[in-house]
Design a protein around this motif. Structure first.
Motif, PDB file in Angstrom:
ATOM      1  N   MET A   1       0.960  -1.356  -0.326  1.00  0.00           N
ATOM      2  CA  MET A   1      -0.097  -0.002   0.094  1.00  0.00           C
ATOM      3  C   MET A   1       0.589   1.336   0.563  1.00  0.00           C
ATOM      4  O   MET A   1       2.085   1.402   0.592  1.00  0.00           O
ATOM      5  N   ASP A   2       0.784   1.743  -0.570  1.00  0.00           N
ATOM      6  CA  ASP A   2       1.175   3.313  -1.265  1.00  0.00           C
ATOM      7  C   ASP A   2       0.091   4.238  -0.336  1.00  0.00           C
ATOM      8  O   ASP A   2      -0.519   4.695  -0.557  1.00  0.00           O
ATOM      9  N   LEU A   3       1.091   4.644   0.712  1.00  0.00           N
ATOM     10  CA  LEU A   3       0.953   5.689   1.740  1.00  0.00           C
ATOM     11  C   LEU A   3       1.038   6.897   1.146  1.00  0.00           C
ATOM     12  O   LEU A   3       0.481   7.916   2.327  1.00  0.00           O
ATOM     13  N   GLY A   4       1.637   7.774   0.745  1.00  0.00           N
ATOM     14  CA  GLY A   4       1.974   8.727  -0.079  1.00  0.00           C
ATOM     15  C   GLY A   4       2.773   9.467   1.315  1.00  0.00           C
ATOM     16  O   GLY A   4       2.186  10.735   1.193  1.00  0.00           O
ATOM     17  N   ILE A   5       3.516   8.871   1.938  1.00  0.00           N
ATOM     18  CA  ILE A   5       4.190  10.019   2.536  1.00  0.00           C
ATOM     19  C   ILE A   5       5.879  10.379   1.511  1.00  0.00           C
ATOM     20  O   ILE A   5       6.280  11.121   2.353  1.00  0.00           O
ATOM     21  N   ASN A   6       6.389   9.618   0.668  1.00  0.00           N
ATOM     22  CA  ASN A   6       7.185   9.833   0.315  1.00  0.00           C
ATOM     23  C   ASN A   6       7.839  10.977   0.032  1.00  0.00           C
ATOM     24  O   ASN A   6       7.167  12.084  -0.313  1.00  0.00           O
ATOM     25  N   GLY A   7       8.920  11.904   0.222  1.00  0.00           N
ATOM     26  CA  GLY A   7       9.539  12.600   0.538  1.00  0.00           C
ATOM     27  C   GLY A   7       9.045  13.642   1.692  1.00  0.00           C
ATOM     28  O   GLY A   7       9.285  15.129   1.892  1.00  0.00           O
ATOM     29  N   LEU A   8       8.080  13.113   2.641  1.00  0.00           N
ATOM     30  CA  LEU A   8       6.979  14.165   2.992  1.00  0.00           C
ATOM     31  C   LEU A   8       7.833  14.824   4.086  1.00  0.00           C
ATOM     32  O   LEU A   8       8.801  13.917   4.667  1.00  0.00           O
ATOM     33  N   HIS A   9       8.245  16.519   4.773  1.00  0.00           N
ATOM     34  CA  HIS A   9       9.228  16.052   6.131  1.00  0.00           C
ATOM     35  C   HIS A   9       8.538  15.726   7.408  1.00  0.00           C
ATOM     36  O   HIS A   9       7.442  16.405   7.369  1.00  0.00           O
ATOM     37  N   VAL A  10       8.975  14.794   8.145  1.00  0.00           N
ATOM     38  CA  VAL A  10       8.229  14.462   9.421  1.00  0.00           C
ATOM     39  C   VAL A  10       9.082  14.768  10.720  1.00  0.00           C
ATOM     40  O   VAL A  10      11.086  15.041  10.424  1.00  0.00           O
ATOM     41  N   LEU A  11       8.507  15.447  11.628  1.00  0.00           N
ATOM     42  CA  LEU A  11       9.199  16.258  12.805  1.00  0.00           C
ATOM     43  C   LEU A  11       8.570  14.703  13.880  1.00  0.00           C
ATOM     44  O   LEU A  11       8.103  14.308  14.014  1.00  0.00           O
ATOM     45  N   VAL A  12       9.622  14.070  14.627  1.00  0.00           N
ATOM     46  CA  VAL A  12       9.345  13.617  15.963  1.00  0.00           C
ATOM     47  C   VAL A  12       9.867  13.500  16.314  1.00  0.00           C
ATOM     48  O   VAL A  12      11.399  14.008  17.281  1.00  0.00           O
ATOM     49  N   THR A  13       8.841  14.485  17.797  1.00  0.00           N
ATOM     50  CA  THR A  13       9.437  14.553  18.480  1.00  0.00           C
ATOM     51  C   THR A  13      10.359  13.536  19.803  1.00  0.00           C
ATOM     52  O   THR A  13       9.151  12.624  19.952  1.00  0.00           O
ATOM     53  N   GLY A  14      11.431  13.195  20.462  1.00  0.00           N
ATOM     54  CA  GLY A  14      11.163  12.266  21.473  1.00  0.00           C
ATOM     55  C   GLY A  14      11.982  11.468  20.654  1.00  0.00           C
ATOM     56  O   GLY A  14      11.645  10.051  20.474  1.00  0.00           O
ATOM     57  N   GLY A  15      12.655  11.233  19.567  1.00  0.00           N
ATOM     58  CA  GLY A  15      12.512  10.690  18.687  1.00  0.00           C
ATOM     59  C   GLY A  15      13.461   9.783  18.649  1.00  0.00           C
ATOM     60  O   GLY A  15      14.707   9.077  18.071  1.00  0.00           O
ATOM     61  N   SER A  16      14.532  10.078  19.837  1.00  0.00           N
ATOM     62  CA  SER A  16      15.798   9.120  19.964  1.00  0.00           C
ATOM     63  C   SER A  16      15.808   8.101  20.220  1.00  0.00           C
ATOM     64  O   SER A  16      16.589   7.123  21.413  1.00  0.00           O
ATOM     65  N   LYS A  17      14.288   7.901  21.034  1.00  0.00           N
ATOM     66  CA  LYS A  17      14.177   6.896  21.832  1.00  0.00           C
ATOM     67  C   LYS A  17      12.798   5.625  22.071  1.00  0.00           C
ATOM     68  O   LYS A  17      12.345   6.525  21.372  1.00  0.00           O
ATOM     69  N   GLY A  18      12.740   4.333  22.306  1.00  0.00           N
ATOM     70  CA  GLY A  18      11.760   4.233  22.808  1.00  0.00           C
ATOM     71  C   GLY A  18      10.182   4.210  20.919  1.00  0.00           C
ATOM     72  O   GLY A  18      10.959   4.305  19.732  1.00  0.00           O
ATOM     73  N   ILE A  19       9.189   4.507  21.490  1.00  0.00           N
ATOM     74  CA  ILE A  19       8.725   4.267  20.854  1.00  0.00           C
ATOM     75  C   ILE A  19       8.759   5.611  19.023  1.00  0.00           C
ATOM     76  O   ILE A  19       8.730   5.474  18.255  1.00  0.00           O
ATOM     77  N   GLY A  20       8.794   6.781  19.879  1.00  0.00           N
ATOM     78  CA  GLY A  20       9.392   7.708  19.188  1.00  0.00           C
ATOM     79  C   GLY A  20      10.719   7.491  17.965  1.00  0.00           C
ATOM     80  O   GLY A  20      10.463   8.128  16.586  1.00  0.00           O
ATOM     81  N   LEU A  21      11.716   6.554  18.751  1.00  0.00           N
ATOM     82  CA  LEU A  21      12.945   5.833  17.339  1.00  0.00           C
ATOM     83  C   LEU A  21      12.422   5.145  16.411  1.00  0.00           C
ATOM     84  O   LEU A  21      12.521   5.642  14.947  1.00  0.00           O
ATOM     85  N   ALA A  22      11.306   4.516  17.147  1.00  0.00           N
ATOM     86  CA  ALA A  22      10.590   3.488  15.823  1.00  0.00           C
ATOM     87  C   ALA A  22       9.226   3.956  15.015  1.00  0.00           C
ATOM     88  O   ALA A  22       9.428   3.486  13.605  1.00  0.00           O
ATOM     89  N   CYS A  23       9.050   5.072  15.281  1.00  0.00           N
ATOM     90  CA  CYS A  23       8.110   6.077  14.077  1.00  0.00           C
ATOM     91  C   CYS A  23       9.510   6.368  13.264  1.00  0.00           C
ATOM     92  O   CYS A  23       8.768   6.696  12.195  1.00  0.00           O
ATOM     93  N   ALA A  24      10.512   7.402  13.865  1.00  0.00           N
ATOM     94  CA  ALA A  24      11.325   8.131  12.971  1.00  0.00           C
ATOM     95  C   ALA A  24      11.890   7.123  11.859  1.00  0.00           C
ATOM     96  O   ALA A  24      11.524   6.983  10.727  1.00  0.00           O
ATOM     97  N   LYS A  25      12.210   5.794  12.444  1.00  0.00           N
ATOM     98  CA  LYS A  25      12.365   4.707  11.881  1.00  0.00           C
ATOM     99  C   LYS A  25      11.190   4.756  10.577  1.00  0.00           C
ATOM    100  O   LYS A  25      11.497   4.159   9.239  1.00  0.00           O
TER     101      LYS A  25
END
Length: 258
Positions: A1-25
């Motif tokens: 399924m193409d989610l249409g996210i390619n190329g969009l800029h995503v800011l993830v706070t708390g992105g260095s650990k845990g759920i935030g890190l998983a979201c960033a990846k």
């Protein structure tokens, strides 16, 4: 399924650990440009070693001015923020007998304001552009009261109200705002909570963990990647008619229709 996210800029706070890190990846795997924010430069560097090509911003998000600076720095380096994922901050778990007004204030600073201080400048910039999605990773403690998480749960409940209210206020400007409420998840934060729970009950951490698992119908804690998968979908155009809701992800620990 193409989610249409390619190329969009995503800011993830708390992105260095845990759920935030998983979201960033997960967003990187979908081809998005990702910037992560953490208070700790050391944690940012560790996350970058895992994630690879990712923007890094160090900031104390409980401070409104520093949060606004972080948003500006992220957009200067990576372009307008199309998607904001808030996963920063958590309130310390404290037994009811040990609570004081200072604990409530600290919980609001750690969780509520760490989110609101980022949401405010981002949602206004999104409104000027006429599009955007915000997903708040909050926690089911805002719906289900716990004797060791009253202050933090109150902050979570306030965030759920803010999520619904902002979604309503900005829907006509092309912005969706929603939340996911994880239950017990395999993260360092939950490990700290288990230690507090064990102390409050006078049991070992292993016993506290087993009691927690026994209350989950699916029979296990969530993995951070499972929460991230939901966040990515909800932030995508495939979820274009979902907004203003807080979705529980607790493994049916608390079966309820509300």
């Amino acid at each position: 399924m193409d989610l249409g996210i390619n190329g969009l800029h995503v800011l993830v706070t708390g992105g260095s650990k845990g759920i935030g890190l998983a979201c960033a990846k997960a967003f990187l795997d979908e081809g998005a440009k990702v910037t992560i924010v953490s208070r700790s430069r050391q944690n940012l560097d560790k996350a970058a070693a895992i994630l690879g090509d990712v923007g890094l911003v160090a900031a104390d998000l409980s401070d409104a001015a520093d949060a606004a600076r972080a948003v500006g720095e992220a957009e200067s380096a990576g372009g307008p923020i199309d998607i904001l994922v808030n996963s920063a901050g958590s309130a310390r778990r404290t037994s009811a007998e040990d609570l004081s007004p200072d604990h409530y204030r600290a919980a609001m600073d750690a969780k509520f304001f760490s989110y609101v201080n980022v949401i405010d400048p981002v949602v206004k910039r999104m409104a000027e552009r006429g599009s955007g999605a915000i997903v708040n990773v909050i926690g089911n403690g805002g719906k289900v009261a716990s004797p060791i998480h009253i202050a933090g749960g109150a902050a979570n409940a306030a965030l759920m109200l803010a999520t619904a209210g902002l979604a309503n206020a900005y829907a006509g400007r092309g912005i969706r705002v929603l939340a996911v409420n994880p239950g017990l998840t395999e993260t360092d934060r939950v490990a700290e909570g288990l230690a507090a729970d064990a102390k409050a009950q006078g049991i070992t951490v292993d016993e506290a963990r087993q009691r927690g698992v026994s209350r989950i119908a699916l029979g296990r804690y969530a993995r951070p990647e499972e929460i991230a998968d939901a966040v990515v979908f909800l932030a995508s155009g495939r979820a274009s008619y979902i907004s203003g809701v807080s979705i529980t992800m607790d493994g049916v620990a608390v079966p309820t229709i509300i």
